[in-house]
Design a protein around this motif. Structure first.
Motif, short mmCIF file in Angstrom:
data_model
loop_
_atom_site.label_atom_id
_atom_site.label_comp_id
_atom_site.label_asym_id
_atom_site.label_seq_id
_atom_site.Cartn_x
_atom_site.Cartn_y
_atom_site.Cartn_z
N LEU A 1 40.74 -2.62 14.12
CA LEU A 1 39.91 -3.08 13.01
C LEU A 1 39.45 -4.51 13.24
O LEU A 1 38.30 -4.87 12.95
N TYR A 2 40.33 -5.34 13.78
CA TYR A 2 39.97 -6.72 14.11
C TYR A 2 38.92 -6.76 15.21
O TYR A 2 37.93 -7.50 15.13
N SER B 1 35.71 0.14 19.15
CA SER B 1 36.52 0.11 17.92
C SER B 1 35.65 0.35 16.70
O SER B 1 36.06 1.06 15.76
N TRP C 1 36.03 3.51 13.93
CA TRP C 1 36.14 3.43 12.47
C TRP C 1 35.01 4.19 11.78
O TRP C 1 35.21 4.77 10.71
#
Length: 310
Positions: free
Chosen positions: A47-48, A283, A287
């Protein structure tokens, strides 16, 4: 004359007391440690990274904050994300819908008429699910071979032209879906059999006394009582098919076959992360895929709900 309070006796170490208070936490700590290291930390780190531009070759800490740029890039009209998502949904429909249309009646027939052979049939049907994906890919790649494949050999016996099962973009989704269907059909049959075993035989006996036939029993008794199991099975199918990776990757390599017709979203994320080394963009797509799976799961929940409650 001063009065001195007696010293408090030192608490003696009690192994039994320590075992009662701390041993349970010690015994469950391996699970939480493994969960934190291999589940929670990668989840939060991805998520970062979704809001950063970073390549593992740059080293830790050398990432650049880009905000929602990765998400905007994935949702752009020119990106492969939409095409791979379309491929994933299409292959999922081709494989998932027939799975349940075949698995549910087949489980009902086994439960009602072939109960003596239920264990044997369940084992045979479940074997593809536990078979190694590489072995499956080798077998089906041989079957799909344009020149030496068994399918084209059978077509030639009837005077039909050979088909490029893994070379024609129009046939690639059907070829991959057939492998997924074959592999997970037995899994769904076993799920439905477990649900059927939970239904009391008294219900069927009462229906038989009232003159209900097998079809009426299936439609008015089995389906309503199997609703929770059907919801569970459909949810697993949605989650599994939206993350489809092994079968198309083994059959078509990382490019997804001719024209990228078999390139799924999971394969695209894999290529972006480990071939292009763009972990931030990968990433962000992960998501977005999670949001797509969540949305489809909610739709599935609404379809199986009654009065807003499952």
């Amino acid at each position: 004359m001063s009065y001195r309070l007696p010293a408090r006796p030192r608490a003696r170490f009690s192994y039994t007391r320590w075992q009662q208070r701390f041993a349970p936490y010690l015994f469950v700590s391996p699970f939480f440690i493994l969960f934190l290291v291999f589940a929670l930390f990668p989840l939060l780190f991805s998520l970062y990274l979704a809001f950063h531009l970073w390549s593992p070759l740059d080293g830790l800490g050398n990432w650049k904050f880009v905000g929602f740029e990765n998400f905007a890039l994935a949702l752009g009209a020119q990106d492969l994300f939409w095409q791979t998502l379309k491929n994933t949904v299409w292959i999922g429909l081709l494989a998932g819908v027939p799975q349940h249309l075949v698995a549910l009646p087949l489980a009902f027939v086994i439960h009602q008429s072939l109960r003596r052979y239920q264990s044997t049939l369940s084992t045979i049907l479940f074997l593809p699910y536990i078979t190694n994906a590489v072995a499956i890919a080798i077998v089906f790649a041989t079957l799909y071979s344009e020149r030496l494949g068994l399918l084209n050999y059978a077509r030639g016996a009837f005077g039909l032209d050979p088909v490029r099962w893994l070379g024609d973009p129009g046939m690639v989704p059907y070829s991959v879906a057939a492998v997924v269907f074959w592999r997970y059909l037995g899994w769904n049959v076993v799920l439905y059999l477990s649900g059927l075993q939970a239904i009391s035989e008294d219900v069927y006996e009462a229906a038989t006394v009232d003159g209900a036939g097998r079809w009426q029993q299936f439609w008015y008794i089995t389906l309503p009582l199997l609703r929770p199991m059907m919801f569970y099975a459909f949810t697993l199918t949605i989650v599994g098919n939206m993350q489809l990776f092994e079968e198309p990757f083994m059959l078509l390599n990382d490019g997804g076959g001719s024209g990228g017709a078999g390139l799924t979203t999971a394969m695209h994320i894999f290529n972006t992360a480990f071939r292009d080394l763009d972990l931030g963009y990968a990433s962000a797509m992960s998501w977005l895929l999670f949001l797509a799976i969540f949305a489809l799961s909610m739709v599935n929940n609404l379809l199986f709900s009654r009065g807003g409650e499952r």
